[in-house]
Design a protein around this motif. Structure first.
Motif, PDB file in Angstrom:
ATOM      1  N   MET A   1       3.471  -1.183  -4.235  1.00 11.89           N
ATOM      2  CA  MET A   1       4.647  -0.651  -3.556  1.00 11.89           C
ATOM      3  C   MET A   1       4.629   0.871  -3.568  1.00 11.89           C
ATOM      4  O   MET A   1       4.920   1.522  -2.571  1.00 11.89           O
ATOM      5  N   LEU A   2       4.252   1.459  -4.703  1.00  9.98           N
ATOM      6  CA  LEU A   2       4.197   2.912  -4.797  1.00  9.98           C
ATOM      7  C   LEU A   2       3.112   3.488  -3.890  1.00  9.98           C
ATOM      8  O   LEU A   2       3.272   4.556  -3.307  1.00  9.98           O
ATOM      9  N   ARG A   3       2.005   2.754  -3.763  1.00  7.94           N
ATOM     10  CA  ARG A   3       0.945   3.203  -2.862  1.00  7.94           C
ATOM     11  C   ARG A   3       1.435   3.201  -1.410  1.00  7.94           C
ATOM     12  O   ARG A   3       1.189   4.137  -0.642  1.00  7.94           O
ATOM     13  N   ARG A   4       2.159   2.156  -1.021  1.00  8.75           N
ATOM     14  CA  ARG A   4       2.706   2.088   0.334  1.00  8.75           C
ATOM     15  C   ARG A   4       3.755   3.178   0.535  1.00  8.75           C
ATOM     16  O   ARG A   4       3.849   3.775   1.616  1.00  8.75           O
ATOM     17  N   LEU A   5       4.537   3.451  -0.504  1.00 10.68           N
ATOM     18  CA  LEU A   5       5.567   4.475  -0.426  1.00 10.68           C
ATOM     19  C   LEU A   5       4.958   5.836  -0.129  1.00 10.68           C
ATOM     20  O   LEU A   5       5.471   6.604   0.690  1.00 10.68           O
TER      21      LEU A   5
ATOM     22  N   ARG B   1       2.119   6.385   1.383  1.00  7.01           N
ATOM     23  CA  ARG B   1       1.482   6.380   2.700  1.00  7.01           C
ATOM     24  C   ARG B   1       2.518   6.473   3.824  1.00  7.01           C
ATOM     25  O   ARG B   1       2.364   7.232   4.770  1.00  7.01           O
ATOM     26  N   ASN B   2       3.561   5.654   3.728  1.00  5.72           N
ATOM     27  CA  ASN B   2       4.580   5.610   4.771  1.00  5.72           C
ATOM     28  C   ASN B   2       5.783   4.878   4.211  1.00  5.72           C
ATOM     29  O   ASN B   2       5.724   3.661   3.994  1.00  5.72           O
ATOM     30  N   MET B   3       6.883   5.579   4.000  1.00 12.16           N
ATOM     31  CA  MET B   3       8.043   4.999   3.340  1.00 12.16           C
ATOM     32  C   MET B   3       8.574   3.754   4.060  1.00 12.16           C
ATOM     33  O   MET B   3       9.175   2.866   3.444  1.00 12.16           O
ATOM     34  N   LEU B   4       8.348   3.642   5.365  1.00 11.88           N
ATOM     35  CA  LEU B   4       8.869   2.497   6.116  1.00 11.88           C
ATOM     36  C   LEU B   4       8.200   1.187   5.711  1.00 11.88           C
ATOM     37  O   LEU B   4       8.742   0.111   5.980  1.00 11.88           O
ATOM     38  N   GLU B   5       7.053   1.261   5.075  1.00  5.97           N
ATOM     39  CA  GLU B   5       6.310   0.043   4.746  1.00  5.97           C
ATOM     40  C   GLU B   5       6.894  -0.731   3.571  1.00  5.97           C
ATOM     41  O   GLU B   5       6.523  -1.879   3.350  1.00  5.97           O
ATOM     42  N   ILE B   6       7.803  -0.140   2.822  1.00  7.87           N
ATOM     43  CA  ILE B   6       8.233  -0.796   1.577  1.00  7.87           C
ATOM     44  C   ILE B   6       9.361  -1.794   1.789  1.00  7.87           C
ATOM     45  O   ILE B   6       9.650  -2.596   0.905  1.00  7.87           O
ATOM     46  N   TRP B   7      10.040  -1.769   2.960  1.00  4.19           N
ATOM     47  CA  TRP B   7      11.217  -2.613   3.140  1.00  4.19           C
ATOM     48  C   TRP B   7      10.828  -4.042   3.484  1.00  4.19           C
ATOM     49  O   TRP B   7       9.956  -4.274   4.325  1.00  4.19           O
ATOM     50  N   THR B   8      11.497  -4.996   2.847  1.00  3.82           N
ATOM     51  CA  THR B   8      11.217  -6.409   3.104  1.00  3.82           C
ATOM     52  C   THR B   8      12.171  -6.944   4.166  1.00  3.82           C
ATOM     53  O   THR B   8      13.205  -6.333   4.480  1.00  3.82           O
ATOM     54  N   ASP B   9      11.863  -8.108   4.711  1.00  9.45           N
ATOM     55  CA  ASP B   9      12.650  -8.688   5.787  1.00  9.45           C
ATOM     56  C   ASP B   9      14.115  -8.889   5.372  1.00  9.45           C
ATOM     57  O   ASP B   9      15.033  -8.579   6.137  1.00  9.45           O
ATOM     58  N   ARG B  10      14.343  -9.380   4.172  1.00  6.67           N
ATOM     59  CA  ARG B  10      15.723  -9.696   3.763  1.00  6.67           C
ATOM     60  C   ARG B  10      16.569  -8.444   3.601  1.00  6.67           C
ATOM     61  O   ARG B  10      17.808  -8.496   3.660  1.00  6.67           O
ATOM     62  N   GLN B  11      15.945  -7.272   3.413  1.00  6.05           N
ATOM     63  CA  GLN B  11      16.718  -6.050   3.204  1.00  6.05           C
ATOM     64  C   GLN B  11      17.383  -5.539   4.479  1.00  6.05           C
ATOM     65  O   GLN B  11      18.201  -4.634   4.435  1.00  6.05           O
TER      66      GLN B  11
END
Length: 438
Positions: free
Chosen positions: A1-5, A7-17
């Motif tokens: 998750m931190l690696r995705r954060l 790279r691009n903050m938009l990648e960390i959000w899940t569908d349910r959020q």
């Protein structure tokens, strides 16, 4: 998750959020509450605004090398004093006087586009960046920024964003200030380039003889200087002027450029909306550039801008550091914890918007069902709401209406657009488009 954060903050959000009212989490021991409903947004940013006046360490460390103690990251007495001086620069009451530079810049961009080979792609993000730089410079400094200087500033801002990134883990975990200062050394080349241009413009304006101002060469920067003297009796330092100029550049140039680029992208994907905007502009303007007085006759153009701000908010995360222990929706947040409003989530929330991922400008037309109060926050809200919101809306409508009469930009073949969130939400590093004639 931190690696995705990182790279691009938009990648960390899940569908349910995209359907939760509040998201409680922790990252490396730091407690975070994400307000994701009109009620929780109002509670944090309006009812308990005094507890969340301070921007997060990440935001302060990301911007401090560039803007110093500028309005965007200052707090306390410094913020209050600066806001009293800076807010009038882009106040709604001044838009009529400022709109002339928007009209001129849009018309000049149209002439430059007309001289280009339509088979040759342009970088729409860079084009809108140069246009927005002209608008903000002429408005604030009262003089024209040369093409070479404009190119330097636009390129330096883009490089600065790439180096800073949205996923600043050092700021997130609250690393000591000296660690952050060492990290800021790698930003120095871009900061020097931007400051050199701004210092030159500030000197040109503030050293201007008074008689030139009386002949119509006035500037909002000089008005700010006069306001400072009225407020405190002391002139603002050149460093303070530069900090506020850099803040205005960041707020008035970078966000406008990305919003306009996203508008052109969305219109290129929706021929019906592009045709409606073009027809509205032609009926209202008859081929001439849009002016301030034309804004009421361009409701669909404005709706396109507002829907673009919903889908691609230029500031995708609004984050603050708690100055005391607070309670939000039954959740405790300790002093030093982080509260966030994430327009990227809120503007696509399934309980608030019908077809939340669709581009539907009609939802912002007069007579449409009212949008959720505190569920649409492209310019933030509460005491720290963006003072330039009216300026930005007028600029975007004038530019779109003026240029759409003559051009129908379309995405260059083979180009894939992926939103990337750093300091602002951009359509990647470039946006290649072809300028079809309308």
């Amino acid at each position: 998750m931190l690696r995705r954060l990182r790279r691009n903050m938009l990648e960390i959000w899940t569908d349910r959020q995209f359907s939760e009212p509040l998201i409680a989490t922790a990252v490396l021991g730091r407690r975070i509450l994400i307000c994701n409903s009109p009620e929780t947004v109002q509670d944090a940013f309006i009812r308990q605004a005094e507890a969340f006046e301070r921007k997060t360490p990440q935001m302060r460390h990301a911007l401090e090398p560039l803007v110093g103690d500028g309005l965007i990251i200052s707090d306390g007495l410094v913020w209050k004093d600066r806001r009293r001086v800076v807010a009038p620069v882009t106040h709604a009451s001044r838009i009529g006087a400022l709109a002339g530079v928007m009209t001129a810049a849009a018309a000049e961009r149209g002439e430059a586009w007309a001289a280009r080979d339509p088979a040759e792609p342009i970088d729409m993000l860079a084009e809108m960046g140069a246009l927005a730089a002209e608008v903000i410079c002429r408005s604030v400094f009262g003089l024209r920024l040369g093409d070479a200087d404009a190119g330097q500033v636009v390129a330096a801002f883009a490089a600065y964003q790439r180096k800073v990134g949205a996923g600043d883990l050092l700021g997130l975990i609250g690393a000591p200030a000296w660690v952050q200062r060492l990290r800021g050394l790698r930003l120095r080349p871009e900061v020097r380039r931007i400051h050199a241009v701004l210092d030159g413009m500030i000197a040109a304006v503030l050293d201007m003889p008074d008689e030139r101002e009386a002949k119509g060469d006035a500037s909002l920067l000089r008005a700010m200087a006069a306001a400072t003297l009225r407020e405190s009796g002391q002139p603002m330092s050149r460093a303070a002027f530069r900090n506020e100029a850099a803040t205005l550049f960041l707020a008035g140039h970078e966000t406008s450029a990305s919003t306009l680029a996203w508008c052109w992208f969305l219109l290129s994907q929706d021929g019906g909306s592009a045709a409606r905007l073009r027809a509205e502009a032609a009926a209202a303007l008859g081929g001439r550039p849009a002016e301030f007085g034309d804004l009421p006759a361009l409701p669909f153009t404005r709706a396109v801008v507002e829907e673009t701000l919903r889908l691609y908010p230029p500031i995708p995360v609004l984050a603050r550091e708690a100055q005391r222990e607070v309670t939000l929706a039954g959740h405790q947040l300790p002093k030093g914890g982080i509260v966030m409003v994430v327009p990227w989530l809120l503007h696509r929330h399934r309980a608030l918007w019908e077809a939340p991922d669709a581009f539907l400008p009609d939802r912002f037309l007069p007579g449409a069902p009212p949008r959720p109060r505190h569920g649409y926050v492209p310019f933030s809200l509460g005491p720290r709401v963006c003072t330039g919101a009216h300026f930005a809306m007028a600029e975007a409508v004038i530019v779109l209406a003026t240029l759409a009469q003559r051009f129908a930009p379309r995405l260059a073949p083979g180009v894939t657009v992926q939103p990337v969130a750093r300091l602002t939400l951009r359509p990647g590093e470039t946006l290649p488009m072809l300028l079809d004639r309308a």
